[in-house]
Scaffold this motif. Structure first.
Motif, mmCIF file in Angstrom:
data_model
loop_
_atom_site.group_PDB
_atom_site.id
_atom_site.type_symbol
_atom_site.label_atom_id
_atom_site.label_comp_id
_atom_site.label_asym_id
_atom_site.label_seq_id
_atom_site.Cartn_x
_atom_site.Cartn_y
_atom_site.Cartn_z
ATOM 1 N N GLU A 15 1.619 16.741 0.786
ATOM 2 C CA GLU A 15 1.401 17.668 1.858
ATOM 3 C C GLU A 15 0.026 18.436 1.824
ATOM 4 O OE1 GLU A 15 4.624 20.251 1.668
ATOM 5 O OE2 GLU A 15 6.080 18.762 2.252
ATOM 6 N N THR A 16 -0.368 18.700 0.567
ATOM 7 C CA THR A 16 -1.717 19.221 0.436
ATOM 8 C C THR A 16 -2.590 18.358 0.857
ATOM 9 O OG1 THR A 16 -0.811 20.619 -1.447
ATOM 10 C CG2 THR A 16 -3.264 20.212 -1.513
ATOM 11 N N ALA A 17 -2.607 16.953 0.303
ATOM 12 C CA ALA A 17 -3.733 16.022 0.543
ATOM 13 C C ALA A 17 -3.701 15.858 2.251
ATOM 14 C CB ALA A 17 -3.391 14.677 -0.125
ATOM 15 N N ARG A 18 -2.689 15.710 2.680
ATOM 16 C CA ARG A 18 -2.628 15.528 4.240
ATOM 17 C C ARG A 18 -3.384 16.628 4.900
ATOM 18 N NH1 ARG A 18 -0.840 11.131 6.408
ATOM 19 N NH2 ARG A 18 0.375 9.681 5.342
ATOM 20 N N ARG A 19 -3.125 17.831 4.441
ATOM 21 C CA ARG A 19 -3.974 19.074 5.024
ATOM 22 C C ARG A 19 -5.149 18.940 4.920
ATOM 23 N NH1 ARG A 19 -5.747 23.102 2.546
ATOM 24 N NH2 ARG A 19 -4.705 22.673 0.642
ATOM 25 N N ILE A 20 -5.740 18.646 3.431
ATOM 26 C CA ILE A 20 -6.944 18.588 3.442
ATOM 27 C C ILE A 20 -7.794 17.563 4.042
ATOM 28 C CG2 ILE A 20 -8.836 17.718 1.591
ATOM 29 C CD1 ILE A 20 -6.807 19.099 -0.392
ATOM 30 N N ALA A 21 -7.149 16.465 4.539
ATOM 31 C CA ALA A 21 -7.739 15.256 5.215
ATOM 32 C C ALA A 21 -7.807 15.851 6.776
ATOM 33 C CB ALA A 21 -6.876 14.184 5.103
ATOM 34 N N THR A 22 -6.731 16.639 7.044
ATOM 35 C CA THR A 22 -6.677 16.887 8.358
ATOM 36 C C THR A 22 -7.868 18.058 8.867
ATOM 37 O OG1 THR A 22 -4.506 16.314 8.716
ATOM 38 C CG2 THR A 22 -5.123 17.845 10.258
ATOM 39 N N GLU A 23 -7.829 19.030 7.704
ATOM 40 C CA GLU A 23 -8.885 20.197 8.125
ATOM 41 C C GLU A 23 -10.237 19.736 7.904
ATOM 42 O OE1 GLU A 23 -7.736 23.230 5.193
ATOM 43 O OE2 GLU A 23 -5.791 23.619 6.456
ATOM 44 N N LEU A 24 -10.504 18.688 7.114
ATOM 45 C CA LEU A 24 -11.904 18.100 6.882
ATOM 46 C C LEU A 24 -12.358 16.888 7.788
ATOM 47 C CD1 LEU A 24 -12.486 18.456 3.119
ATOM 48 C CD2 LEU A 24 -13.028 20.061 5.028
ATOM 49 N N ASP A 25 -11.217 16.304 8.395
ATOM 50 C CA ASP A 25 -11.204 15.286 9.505
ATOM 51 C C ASP A 25 -11.796 14.288 8.495
ATOM 52 O OD1 ASP A 25 -11.334 13.862 11.746
ATOM 53 O OD2 ASP A 25 -13.303 14.616 12.445
ATOM 54 N N VAL A 26 -11.304 13.826 7.497
ATOM 55 C CA VAL A 26 -11.537 12.618 6.559
ATOM 56 C C VAL A 26 -10.683 11.599 6.578
ATOM 57 C CG1 VAL A 26 -12.116 12.091 4.245
ATOM 58 C CG2 VAL A 26 -12.582 14.276 5.071
ATOM 59 N N PRO A 27 -10.998 10.261 6.796
ATOM 60 C CA PRO A 27 -9.991 9.321 6.932
ATOM 61 C C PRO A 27 -9.196 9.260 5.763
ATOM 62 C CG PRO A 27 -12.178 8.540 7.560
ATOM 63 C CD PRO A 27 -12.292 9.941 6.917
ATOM 64 N N VAL A 28 -7.857 8.562 5.746
ATOM 65 C CA VAL A 28 -7.091 8.711 4.630
ATOM 66 C C VAL A 28 -6.812 7.211 4.001
ATOM 67 C CG1 VAL A 28 -5.771 10.478 5.738
ATOM 68 C CG2 VAL A 28 -5.071 8.494 6.220
ATOM 69 N N PHE A 29 -6.141 7.195 2.935
ATOM 70 C CA PHE A 29 -5.519 6.044 2.384
ATOM 71 C C PHE A 29 -4.141 6.442 1.594
ATOM 72 C CE2 PHE A 29 -8.162 7.548 -0.900
ATOM 73 C CZ PHE A 29 -7.809 6.921 -2.183
ATOM 74 N N GLY A 30 -3.735 5.358 1.356
ATOM 75 C CA GLY A 30 -2.402 5.688 0.340
ATOM 76 C C GLY A 30 -2.379 4.428 -0.750
ATOM 77 N N SER A 31 -2.014 4.691 -2.139
ATOM 78 C CA SER A 31 -1.797 3.358 -2.852
ATOM 79 C C SER A 31 -0.769 3.628 -3.922
ATOM 80 C CB SER A 31 -3.244 3.524 -3.785
ATOM 81 O OG SER A 31 -3.069 4.603 -4.890
ATOM 82 N N SER A 32 -0.304 2.652 -4.806
ATOM 83 C CA SER A 32 0.802 2.600 -5.530
ATOM 84 C C SER A 32 0.390 3.577 -7.032
ATOM 85 C CB SER A 32 1.202 1.069 -5.843
ATOM 86 O OG SER A 32 0.263 0.563 -6.827
ATOM 87 N N TYR A 33 -0.911 3.383 -6.924
ATOM 88 C CA TYR A 33 -1.693 3.809 -8.105
ATOM 89 C C TYR A 33 -0.800 3.358 -9.381
ATOM 90 C CZ TYR A 33 -4.179 7.511 -10.891
ATOM 91 O OH TYR A 33 -5.145 8.146 -11.603
ATOM 92 N N ALA A 34 -0.696 2.023 -9.332
ATOM 93 C CA ALA A 34 0.418 1.515 -10.109
ATOM 94 C C ALA A 34 -0.098 1.226 -11.840
ATOM 95 C CB ALA A 34 0.981 0.087 -9.760
ATOM 96 N N HIS A 35 0.525 2.091 -12.631
ATOM 97 C CA HIS A 35 0.354 1.913 -14.098
ATOM 98 C C HIS A 35 1.415 0.900 -14.563
ATOM 99 C CE1 HIS A 35 -2.184 5.161 -13.189
ATOM 100 N NE2 HIS A 35 -2.684 5.454 -14.294
ATOM 101 N N LEU A 36 2.245 0.611 -13.809
ATOM 102 C CA LEU A 36 3.617 -0.197 -14.155
ATOM 103 C C LEU A 36 3.739 -1.175 -13.111
ATOM 104 C CD1 LEU A 36 6.048 2.795 -15.154
ATOM 105 C CD2 LEU A 36 4.831 1.292 -16.653
ATOM 106 N N PRO A 37 3.853 -2.689 -13.631
ATOM 107 C CA PRO A 37 3.925 -3.661 -12.721
ATOM 108 C C PRO A 37 4.977 -3.481 -11.409
ATOM 109 C CG PRO A 37 3.946 -4.453 -14.997
ATOM 110 C CD PRO A 37 4.304 -3.092 -15.203
ATOM 111 N N GLY A 38 6.173 -2.868 -11.758
ATOM 112 C CA GLY A 38 7.074 -2.595 -10.788
ATOM 113 C C GLY A 38 6.849 -1.791 -9.546
ATOM 114 N N THR A 39 5.606 -1.057 -9.861
ATOM 115 C CA THR A 39 5.299 -0.213 -8.711
ATOM 116 C C THR A 39 4.298 -0.921 -7.915
ATOM 117 O OG1 THR A 39 5.108 1.575 -10.536
ATOM 118 C CG2 THR A 39 4.422 2.338 -8.494
ATOM 119 N N VAL A 40 3.771 -1.995 -8.227
ATOM 120 C CA VAL A 40 2.660 -2.489 -7.258
ATOM 121 C C VAL A 40 3.426 -2.779 -5.889
ATOM 122 C CG1 VAL A 40 1.449 -4.584 -7.105
ATOM 123 C CG2 VAL A 40 1.495 -3.775 -9.141
ATOM 124 N N GLY A 41 2.753 -2.128 -4.947
ATOM 125 C CA GLY A 41 3.382 -2.551 -3.476
ATOM 126 C C GLY A 41 4.122 -1.342 -3.127
#
Length: 258
Positions: free
Chosen positions: A148-174
């Motif tokens: 929620e904080t990240a989305r608020r920052i992106a909205t208030e600063l009008d910055v494009p967004v992205f999301g990721s698995s940030y996978a450190h473990l193989p099962g989290t990929v995707g």
């Protein structure tokens, strides 16, 4: 680094994984991921590029990237660079890192903003307006309030967004992906999509299994931040991405914090 034009638009991108293997690529395929951004810890860019090229095939493009650890270990901030034309070390000041990314990165992304003590906050993101191309608004290590904080920052600063698995473990990929409205078949295509503000959506897998994966990644975070790892990384000798390493030829002496 380019692969055949076999994808149909749209394109699913998992914007940040720390691991890469046949198992990881297979997992990406099972999750309908078209592009993996590979940015392992404390690994030099040529090594990352070689591994990315090795695991790219007709179904999955692996894009090499670097998550730069700025500052000292006690006061570090993470910034993600894609499409780098020159290696950038860790353990340089934040201004030094941002100047280098502005010059040498095709795209500069802010992972996990305001997360724990390792992230850029809103003031820093605003300060580097014109350098920062996108802000992460979802990854499995986040709690709901972090997203929620990240989305608020992106909205208030009008910055494009992205999301990721940030996978450190193989099962989290995707587990998390960003869908673009265009075909992406090269690092250059991805950089263009990010920097041109291409239409995109961020999504993640639903249900209990996803929440379990998130919990496993958060548990892994505790391991990552033990002092045993600090000792291994900083006290065992010259790390490959230390600014004093011969590979950087003294180019970052002025901004080194160690």
């Amino acid at each position: 680094m380019t692969r055949p034009l076999l994808l149909d638009v749209p394109t699913r991108v998992d914007f940040h994984v720390k691991i890469l293997s046949e198992r990881v690529v297979q997992r990406a395929k099972e999750r309908d991921i078209d592009v993996l951004v590979y940015a392992p810890h404390f690994t030099r860019l040529p090594t990352i590029e070689a591994r990315a090229d090795r695991f790219t095939d007709d179904d999955v493009l692996v894009v090499p990237a670097r998550e730069i650890f700025t500052g000292s270990w006690r006061d570090r901030k993470h910034v993600l660079g894609i499409g780098l034309s020159r290696p950038i070390p860790d353990f340089v000041s934040l201004p030094g890192a941002m100047d280098a990314l502005d010059e040498y990165a095709g795209a500069t992304l802010v992972p996990h903003p305001e997360f724990l003590t390792v992230s850029l906050g809103q003031a820093a993101i605003e300060r580097y307006d014109g350098v920062v191309d996108a802000v992460e608004v979802y990854n499995p290590k986040h709690l709901s309030r972090h997203n929620e904080t990240a989305r608020r920052i992106a909205t208030e600063l009008d910055v494009p967004v992205f999301g990721s698995s940030y996978a450190h473990l193989p099962g989290t990929v995707g587990e998390v992906w960003t869908t673009f409205d265009r075909e992406i078949t090269s690092t250059e295509d991805l950089v263009d999509a990010v920097t041109e503000g291409a239409d995109r959506t961020v999504a993640h897998r639903p249900g209990f299994a996803h929440q379990a994966r998130c919990a496993l990644e958060r548990a892994h975070l505790g391991y990552e931040n033990t002092w045993e790892k600090v000792d291994r990384l900083l006290l065992s000798g010259m790390e490959a991405t230390h600014p004093d390493h011969v590979a950087y030829d003294g180019a970052f002496d002025d901004s080194s914090v160690y």
